[in-house]
Design a protein around this motif. Structure first.
Motif, PDB file in Angstrom:
ATOM      1  N   PRO A 489      -4.167   3.926 -12.786  1.00 23.28           N
ATOM      2  CA  PRO A 489      -5.550   4.407 -12.606  1.00 23.28           C
ATOM      3  C   PRO A 489      -6.284   3.658 -11.487  1.00 23.28           C
ATOM      4  O   PRO A 489      -6.999   4.279 -10.692  1.00 23.28           O
ATOM      5  CB  PRO A 489      -6.213   4.135 -13.959  1.00 23.28           C
ATOM      6  N   ILE A 490      -6.059   2.319 -11.412  1.00 19.60           N
ATOM      7  CA  ILE A 490      -6.747   1.548 -10.351  1.00 19.60           C
ATOM      8  C   ILE A 490      -6.156   1.914  -8.989  1.00 19.60           C
ATOM      9  O   ILE A 490      -6.856   2.116  -8.007  1.00 19.60           O
ATOM     10  CB  ILE A 490      -6.612   0.024 -10.598  1.00 19.60           C
ATOM     11  N   LYS A 491      -4.824   2.027  -8.983  1.00 15.74           N
ATOM     12  CA  LYS A 491      -4.136   2.372  -7.732  1.00 15.74           C
ATOM     13  C   LYS A 491      -4.639   3.734  -7.212  1.00 15.74           C
ATOM     14  O   LYS A 491      -4.954   3.891  -6.041  1.00 15.74           O
ATOM     15  CB  LYS A 491      -2.625   2.430  -8.003  1.00 15.74           C
ATOM     16  N   ASN A 492      -4.752   4.687  -8.130  1.00 16.75           N
ATOM     17  CA  ASN A 492      -5.219   6.020  -7.732  1.00 16.75           C
ATOM     18  C   ASN A 492      -6.654   5.985  -7.227  1.00 16.75           C
ATOM     19  O   ASN A 492      -7.011   6.698  -6.286  1.00 16.75           O
ATOM     20  CB  ASN A 492      -5.111   7.001  -8.898  1.00 16.75           C
ATOM     21  N   LEU A 493      -7.453   5.112  -7.859  1.00 18.24           N
ATOM     22  CA  LEU A 493      -8.851   4.980  -7.437  1.00 18.24           C
ATOM     23  C   LEU A 493      -8.918   4.508  -5.977  1.00 18.24           C
ATOM     24  O   LEU A 493      -9.619   5.076  -5.145  1.00 18.24           O
ATOM     25  CB  LEU A 493      -9.540   3.962  -8.353  1.00 18.24           C
ATOM     26  N   PHE A 494      -8.125   3.452  -5.682  1.00 19.19           N
ATOM     27  CA  PHE A 494      -8.079   2.926  -4.311  1.00 19.19           C
ATOM     28  C   PHE A 494      -7.612   4.004  -3.346  1.00 19.19           C
ATOM     29  O   PHE A 494      -8.155   4.218  -2.282  1.00 19.19           O
ATOM     30  CB  PHE A 494      -7.113   1.734  -4.222  1.00 19.19           C
ATOM     31  N   MET A 495      -6.538   4.675  -3.786  1.00 18.56           N
ATOM     32  CA  MET A 495      -5.925   5.650  -2.893  1.00 18.56           C
ATOM     33  C   MET A 495      -6.869   6.811  -2.628  1.00 18.56           C
ATOM     34  O   MET A 495      -6.981   7.291  -1.502  1.00 18.56           O
ATOM     35  CB  MET A 495      -4.617   6.151  -3.527  1.00 18.56           C
ATOM     36  N   ARG A 496      -7.568   7.234  -3.669  1.00 19.37           N
ATOM     37  CA  ARG A 496      -8.507   8.352  -3.493  1.00 19.37           C
ATOM     38  C   ARG A 496      -9.594   7.940  -2.508  1.00 19.37           C
ATOM     39  O   ARG A 496     -10.006   8.745  -1.673  1.00 19.37           O
ATOM     40  CB  ARG A 496      -9.116   8.773  -4.838  1.00 19.37           C
ATOM     41  N   GLY A 497     -10.052   6.673  -2.628  1.00 20.47           N
ATOM     42  CA  GLY A 497     -11.080   6.180  -1.699  1.00 20.47           C
ATOM     43  C   GLY A 497     -10.557   6.239  -0.270  1.00 20.47           C
ATOM     44  O   GLY A 497     -11.223   6.732   0.639  1.00 20.47           O
ATOM     45  N   ALA A 498      -9.320   5.749  -0.074  1.00 21.57           N
ATOM     46  CA  ALA A 498      -8.744   5.724   1.271  1.00 21.57           C
ATOM     47  C   ALA A 498      -8.523   7.131   1.804  1.00 21.57           C
ATOM     48  O   ALA A 498      -8.618   7.391   3.001  1.00 21.57           O
ATOM     49  CB  ALA A 498      -7.435   4.956   1.254  1.00 21.57           C
ATOM     50  N   MET A 499      -8.225   8.066   0.880  1.00 20.23           N
ATOM     51  CA  MET A 499      -7.980   9.442   1.316  1.00 20.23           C
ATOM     52  C   MET A 499      -9.291  10.194   1.537  1.00 20.23           C
ATOM     53  O   MET A 499      -9.302  11.342   1.953  1.00 20.23           O
ATOM     54  CB  MET A 499      -7.136  10.183   0.276  1.00 20.23           C
TER      55      MET A 499
END
Ligand SMILES: Cc1cc2nc3c(=O)[nH]c(=O)nc-3n(C[C@H](O)[C@H](O)[C@H](O)COP(=O)(O)OP(=O)(O)OC[C@H]3O[C@@H](n4cnc5c(N)ncnc54)[C@H](O)[C@@H]3O)c2cc1C
Length: 501
Positions: A489-499
């Motif tokens: 969930p944290i990884k996806n949060l970061f990734m969504r921000g970067a995307m």
């Protein structure tokens, strides 16, 4: 003509002039002021300067032309880089703003265009999903798609003092991690839109020298003068003129800036035939800064190597084969391990039930060559304007914010400024606000700050965390990286921000 007979009479006459509202300053008066024996009280000098700056009597501070001879536009964009030109294209394709007369002023000569059959360029950007949506909305994406770009399916970031790593995969997000696109191709796509737009005019070799905004005068207009003496006025001046923005300086906003004393070395690299489909982006944090490989084609990648100024200059001048050796070593070299951090990372993986192979660092394909003349260096720094708007002016892109390229966010933030500004101007025009109305422009600023500030702080924080090999910091960042890798969930949060989602 001023008649003066004695020093006292001169002073008296000058004081009279300064207090006379209707007085217009003739050339003789200016000459008179240069007479050294006339000692003016400081207060009078201020009154005099404000009169000289006033357009009330037909005397401009910007050029010597009167209001009526200045070419007037609804919106002037200062700076035709990636962000300024995209903004011009977005303004022209917005139906509510289609009747606004827009001028795009670019200091450099006319853009020569992009050859999709030509050699790959060394300036590329990792473009996120949001920016691609913007290009689609202004009908510029098909131009890029028809030329060339490389989707990134996976990304691995790892550090050199421990085995801590993080991997992002496109399957987790149902879209590519990013697309690597040459900067000139993006410019070509948006430039084509602007050239065809009936309400946008482009002027090249048009370097803005000075700007006067409504806050300084009784005029409701923003005015500017080019280096060649031409003058313009507009309802809204948009500064898209990069990190050394003239528009921002004139707005008088506070700026927080840092020189990282680091350079970004870019180059186009040949990976040979072993790179398979080359769809992974690689970034390794070295003690001197991150080194990243961004895929361009099945066998070409683009390099962004952030390092000390001294090492960057040295690397730029190395013979090609020595440069390639230094680069391959940078990705594989074993740096001194921080044992405690290493053990903590292993313990964390065990805790999450992962064995060593599941979180093993993968290595990028070996670099075989560097394209001739493709190496170039760029200074790196941080900059943020405390405010993006004032009466009659707004900032977009690097003129408002500049960040380290380690997260590939700089121009993506600029494109999101473009989206927010066009939305704000269209809503304002619909509701009857003036284009340069600060009360309305503030809404644009609020949206941008909400999005930009956390990303800027995050990227600056990463740069700072990875600029040291002090053991407690290595322990802290390795655990942070590995924890993020282990917690989807944290990884996806970061990734969504970067995307940009
Ligand atoms: C090595 C490196 C790699 C990067 N990689 C990425 C990445 O992968 N992804 C990403 O999102 N970002 C990346 N960035 C950041 C990105 O390149 C910048 O954020 C982006 O180029 C800023 O665009 P801009 O149009 O705002 O400013 P600029 O590119 O600086 O353009 C400003 C324009 O204004 C013109 N101008 C300047 N002054 C005047 C004047 N007085 N009058 C008229 N015209 C003027 C200039 O000629 C120029 O054309 C990277 C940056 C670097 C250095």
């Amino acid at each position: 003509m001023l008649k003066v007979s004695s020093l006292t009479a001169r002073r008296k006459e000058l004081n009279n002039c300064l207090t006379n509202e209707n007085f217009a300053f003739p050339a003789e008066m200016l000459a008179f002021l240069r007479i050294r024996s006339v000692a003016l009280p400081a207060g009078n000098i201020r009154v005099l300067s404000s009169k000289l700056l006033s357009t009330k009597n037909g005397t401009d501070s910007i050029g010597s032309r009167s209001e009526s001879t200045k070419a007037h536009y609804d919106i002037i964009i200062g700076g035709g880089g990636l962000v300024g030109t995209t903004l011009a294209a977005a303004l022209s394709s917005n139906p509510t703003l289609a009747d606004k007369k827009v001028l795009l002023l670019e200091g450099a000569p006319e853009f020569k265009g992009f050859d999709p059959a030509g050699p790959y360029q060394n300036r590329v950007s990792a473009i996120n999903k949001n920016s691609i949506e913007l290009f689609k909305s202004i009908d510029a994406w098909s131009h890029i798609e028809a030329a060339r770009y490389k989707p990134v399916k996976q990304m691995q970031v790892w550090e050199s003092n421990t085995d801590a790593l993080i991997q992002f995969q496109h399957d987790n997000f149902a879209s590519d991690v990013a697309c690597i696109i040459e900067n000139d191709l993006i410019l070509d796509a948006v430039y084509a839109k602007v050239k065809d737009a009936p309400n946008v005019e482009i002027q090249n070799k048009a370097r803005i020298q000075c700007v006067r905004l409504p806050k300084d005068s009784q005029s409701q207009l923003s005015e500017l003068e080019l280096q060649d003496g031409r003058t313009f006025s507009c309802d809204l001046l948009i500064g898209a003129d990069g990190a050394n923005s003239v528009v921002r300086k004139e707005m008088g906003v506070d700026v927080f800036s840092l020189n990282y004393e680091r350079m970004g070395l870019v180059a186009t690299l040949d990976l040979g035939d072993d790179a398979c489909d080359n769809s992974v982006a690689w970034q390794r944090f070295l003690p001197t800064g991150p080194v990243a490989l961004l895929p361009l084609t099945d066998r070409l990648s683009s390099l962004v190597w952030s390092t000390t100024n001294e090492q960057a200059k040295k690397l730029q001048c190395l013979p090609p084969n020595e440069f390639v050796d230094a680069l391959n070593e940078a990705f594989c070299r074993q740096y001194p391990r921080v044992e405690l951090a290493d053990k903590a990372v292993q313990a964390l993986n065990t805790f999450f039930g992962h064995n060593a192979t599941q979180h093993q660092v993968q290595y990028p394909p070996k670099v075989c060559g560097v394209k001739e003349k493709s190496r170039a260096t760029f200074p790196l720094g941080f900059l943020h304007a405390s405010s993006y708007v004032c009466s009659g002016a707004a900032l977009v892109g690097d003129a408002a914010h500049r960040i380290h390229p380690l997260a590939g966010q700089g121009v993506n933030l600029g494109f999101s400024d473009v989206r927010y500004l066009v939305e704000c101007l269209a809503a304002g025009a619909y509701a009857g606000f003036k284009l340069g109305d600060k009360q309305h422009l503030i809404k644009y600023e609020r949206k941008c700050l909400k999005k930009n500030v956390p990303i800027m702080l995050g990227v600056h924080g990463l740069h700072t965390l990875y600029s040291t090999d002090f053991s407690p910091v290595v322990l802290f960042r390795s655990l942070g990286l590995q924890l993020t890798q282990n917690l989807p969930p944290i990884k996806n949060l970061f990734m969504r921000g970067a995307m940009g989602q």
